[in-house]
Design a protein around this motif. Sequence first.
Motif, PDB file in Angstrom:
ATOM      1  N   GLY A  23      53.625  59.307  43.357  1.00  0.00           N
ATOM      2  CA  GLY A  23      54.288  58.187  44.016  1.00  0.00           C
ATOM      3  C   GLY A  23      53.434  57.605  45.127  1.00  0.00           C
ATOM      4  N   ILE A  24      52.729  58.475  45.870  1.00  0.00           N
ATOM      5  CA  ILE A  24      51.834  58.002  46.925  1.00  0.00           C
ATOM      6  C   ILE A  24      50.662  57.236  46.325  1.00  0.00           C
ATOM      7  N   VAL A  25      50.146  57.707  45.191  1.00  0.00           N
ATOM      8  CA  VAL A  25      49.056  56.997  44.509  1.00  0.00           C
ATOM      9  C   VAL A  25      49.493  55.590  44.126  1.00  0.00           C
ATOM     10  N   GLY A  26      50.688  55.468  43.550  1.00  0.00           N
ATOM     11  CA  GLY A  26      51.189  54.155  43.166  1.00  0.00           C
ATOM     12  C   GLY A  26      51.346  53.221  44.356  1.00  0.00           C
ATOM     13  N   THR A  27      51.865  53.756  45.464  1.00  0.00           N
ATOM     14  CA  THR A  27      52.028  52.948  46.672  1.00  0.00           C
ATOM     15  C   THR A  27      50.683  52.469  47.195  1.00  0.00           C
ATOM     16  N   GLN A  28      49.700  53.361  47.212  1.00  0.00           N
ATOM     17  CA  GLN A  28      48.373  52.982  47.695  1.00  0.00           C
ATOM     18  C   GLN A  28      47.707  51.955  46.783  1.00  0.00           C
ATOM     19  N   THR A 200      34.504  60.460  60.375  1.00  0.00           N
ATOM     20  CA  THR A 200      34.061  61.834  60.123  1.00  0.00           C
ATOM     21  C   THR A 200      35.250  62.762  59.925  1.00  0.00           C
ATOM     22  N   LEU A 201      36.260  62.613  60.782  1.00  0.00           N
ATOM     23  CA  LEU A 201      37.463  63.440  60.650  1.00  0.00           C
ATOM     24  C   LEU A 201      38.147  63.196  59.316  1.00  0.00           C
ATOM     25  N   TYR A 202      38.254  61.930  58.912  1.00  0.00           N
ATOM     26  CA  TYR A 202      38.865  61.605  57.626  1.00  0.00           C
ATOM     27  C   TYR A 202      38.066  62.210  56.465  1.00  0.00           C
ATOM     28  N   THR A 203      36.738  62.130  56.540  1.00  0.00           N
ATOM     29  CA  THR A 203      35.882  62.670  55.477  1.00  0.00           C
ATOM     30  C   THR A 203      36.077  64.171  55.326  1.00  0.00           C
ATOM     31  N   LEU A 204      36.114  64.876  56.445  1.00  0.00           N
ATOM     32  CA  LEU A 204      36.295  66.330  56.401  1.00  0.00           C
ATOM     33  C   LEU A 204      37.673  66.696  55.860  1.00  0.00           C
ATOM     34  N   GLU A 205      38.693  65.945  56.248  1.00  0.00           N
ATOM     35  CA  GLU A 205      40.054  66.256  55.806  1.00  0.00           C
ATOM     36  C   GLU A 205      40.211  66.059  54.305  1.00  0.00           C
ATOM     37  N   THR A 206      39.763  64.911  53.799  1.00  0.00           N
ATOM     38  CA  THR A 206      39.915  64.647  52.367  1.00  0.00           C
ATOM     39  C   THR A 206      39.046  65.583  51.530  1.00  0.00           C
ATOM     40  N   GLY A 207      37.823  65.839  51.994  1.00  0.00           N
ATOM     41  CA  GLY A 207      36.958  66.771  51.271  1.00  0.00           C
ATOM     42  C   GLY A 207      37.517  68.178  51.248  1.00  0.00           C
ATOM     43  N   ALA A 208      38.111  68.576  52.374  1.00  0.00           N
ATOM     44  CA  ALA A 208      38.692  69.919  52.445  1.00  0.00           C
ATOM     45  C   ALA A 208      39.902  70.051  51.537  1.00  0.00           C
ATOM     46  N   LEU A 209      40.730  69.007  51.458  1.00  0.00           N
ATOM     47  CA  LEU A 209      41.936  69.072  50.628  1.00  0.00           C
ATOM     48  C   LEU A 209      41.592  69.263  49.151  1.00  0.00           C
ATOM     49  N   THR A 210      40.685  68.438  48.647  1.00  0.00           N
ATOM     50  CA  THR A 210      40.348  68.537  47.223  1.00  0.00           C
ATOM     51  C   THR A 210      39.636  69.847  46.895  1.00  0.00           C
ATOM     52  N   SER A 211      38.722  70.258  47.754  1.00  0.00           N
ATOM     53  CA  SER A 211      37.998  71.502  47.483  1.00  0.00           C
ATOM     54  C   SER A 211      38.904  72.722  47.618  1.00  0.00           C
ATOM     55  N   LEU A 212      39.803  72.712  48.598  1.00  0.00           N
ATOM     56  CA  LEU A 212      40.726  73.840  48.766  1.00  0.00           C
ATOM     57  C   LEU A 212      41.684  73.946  47.590  1.00  0.00           C
ATOM     58  N   ASN A 243      44.248  60.005  45.538  1.00  0.00           N
ATOM     59  CA  ASN A 243      44.642  59.585  46.884  1.00  0.00           C
ATOM     60  C   ASN A 243      43.452  59.477  47.822  1.00  0.00           C
ATOM     61  N   SER A 244      42.469  60.366  47.670  1.00  0.00           N
ATOM     62  CA  SER A 244      41.289  60.284  48.536  1.00  0.00           C
ATOM     63  C   SER A 244      40.495  59.014  48.264  1.00  0.00           C
ATOM     64  N   LEU A 245      40.381  58.620  46.997  1.00  0.00           N
ATOM     65  CA  LEU A 245      39.691  57.375  46.653  1.00  0.00           C
ATOM     66  C   LEU A 245      40.410  56.169  47.235  1.00  0.00           C
ATOM     67  N   LEU A 246      41.712  56.086  47.031  1.00  0.00           N
ATOM     68  CA  LEU A 246      42.475  54.925  47.484  1.00  0.00           C
ATOM     69  C   LEU A 246      42.548  54.856  49.001  1.00  0.00           C
ATOM     70  N   ALA A 247      42.638  56.009  49.652  1.00  0.00           N
ATOM     71  CA  ALA A 247      42.646  56.006  51.112  1.00  0.00           C
ATOM     72  C   ALA A 247      41.319  55.500  51.658  1.00  0.00           C
ATOM     73  N   SER A 248      40.230  55.868  50.993  1.00  0.00           N
ATOM     74  CA  SER A 248      38.918  55.388  51.415  1.00  0.00           C
ATOM     75  C   SER A 248      38.807  53.874  51.267  1.00  0.00           C
ATOM     76  N   LEU A 249      39.356  53.322  50.217  1.00  0.00           N
ATOM     77  CA  LEU A 249      39.309  51.878  50.009  1.00  0.00           C
ATOM     78  C   LEU A 249      40.236  51.127  50.957  1.00  0.00           C
ATOM     79  N   ASN A 250      41.402  51.689  51.214  1.00  0.00           N
ATOM     80  CA  ASN A 250      42.399  50.975  52.015  1.00  0.00           C
ATOM     81  C   ASN A 250      42.144  51.031  53.512  1.00  0.00           C
ATOM     82  N   THR A 251      41.241  51.875  53.971  1.00  0.00           N
ATOM     83  CA  THR A 251      40.954  51.968  55.401  1.00  0.00           C
ATOM     84  C   THR A 251      39.759  51.123  55.821  1.00  0.00           C
TER      85      THR A 251
END
Length: 336
Positions: A23-28, A200-212, A243-251
């Motif tokens: 649902g978040i993907v669709g919204t983004q 930088t904070l956003y990059t670390l957060e999104t990278g950490a989420l997918t890798s974790l 979501n990480s892709l769309l967040a990167s585009l929308n910011t």
Amino acid sequence: MTEISSTYGAILFGASMAFGLSGIVGTQCVIYFKMYPDDLQTIKALVSAVWTLDLTHTAFICASLAYYFVTHFGDQARGDSIPWSIALTVVVTAIQTFLVQCFFAQKILRSSKNNWYITGPIILLSLLRLLAASVSTVEMIQLHSYSAFGARYPGWVFTTGLSLSAGVDILITGWLYYFLREIRARTGSTIMIQAIDNLTLYTLETGALTSLAAVASLICWLIMPTNLIFLGLHFVIGKLYANSLLASLNTRKELRRMRTGHGRPWVPHRVPGLSTSSLGTDTFGHANPVEVYKFNPKAARLNINVERTILEDDAETSIERSLRRYSRRFQAWERP
């Protein structure tokens, strides 16, 4: 009860999380198409492809829930059976992962001034992850059993796929962090530093989420191959990548706004015209009637405006000079 909770319960819980993230993907996606109608057609095609894959992945999850909880409801023997819909979720997740990782690899390529020695291995490893997932999907459909799929082959293929996914995420996050810190170390603009710190904070957060998520699914697969907790976590991986892709585009607009400092740099509001001498007092605060008598409010206001304008123009010139110096490198993060 334990077997049911770790098989059917894990699938149901993972599916619920996947539905929420979908649902978040669709919204983004809706936000993206409204905010960036002038983007390149290739980027729009990428977003459309990721959204289509996400909806397809969600449909396959629904089909698997119908298989376990409707068609074969109450049949615990089906807990070891792999429906075709579950098998296809693996390859769809891998395709989503490949597209998103290639998108971030493009940012690394721009930031590294087209250094293929850095970007090439990332794309190659991501392609190998897609190949491993494709083999796993074929084997799942042919074997039709979790216990058979957990054998040495093709079990190690699935393990390799998850390991490559986590490894590529770590590489991407590490290189993006390195280039961001390099830009930060060379800029003297407070506005640029603030924008880079947030990015930088956003990059670390999104990278950490997918890798974790990939690491958690891998650990559960290796330690608990007899249950389906790893599969419930695997449902979420593709949604996190989308979501990480769309967040990167929308910011991107927010990054531009931060880089330009709301159109004008912030300068402390000093009031140089209202000094002790202007108010007719000496250094120790004693009044000077003559100076007070000569004080002209209009002249003081003029002095304030002139000096404030000079200070702001000097600060703006300095900041703009710094921004022009590093804008080309920082624009790699603002462009899709």
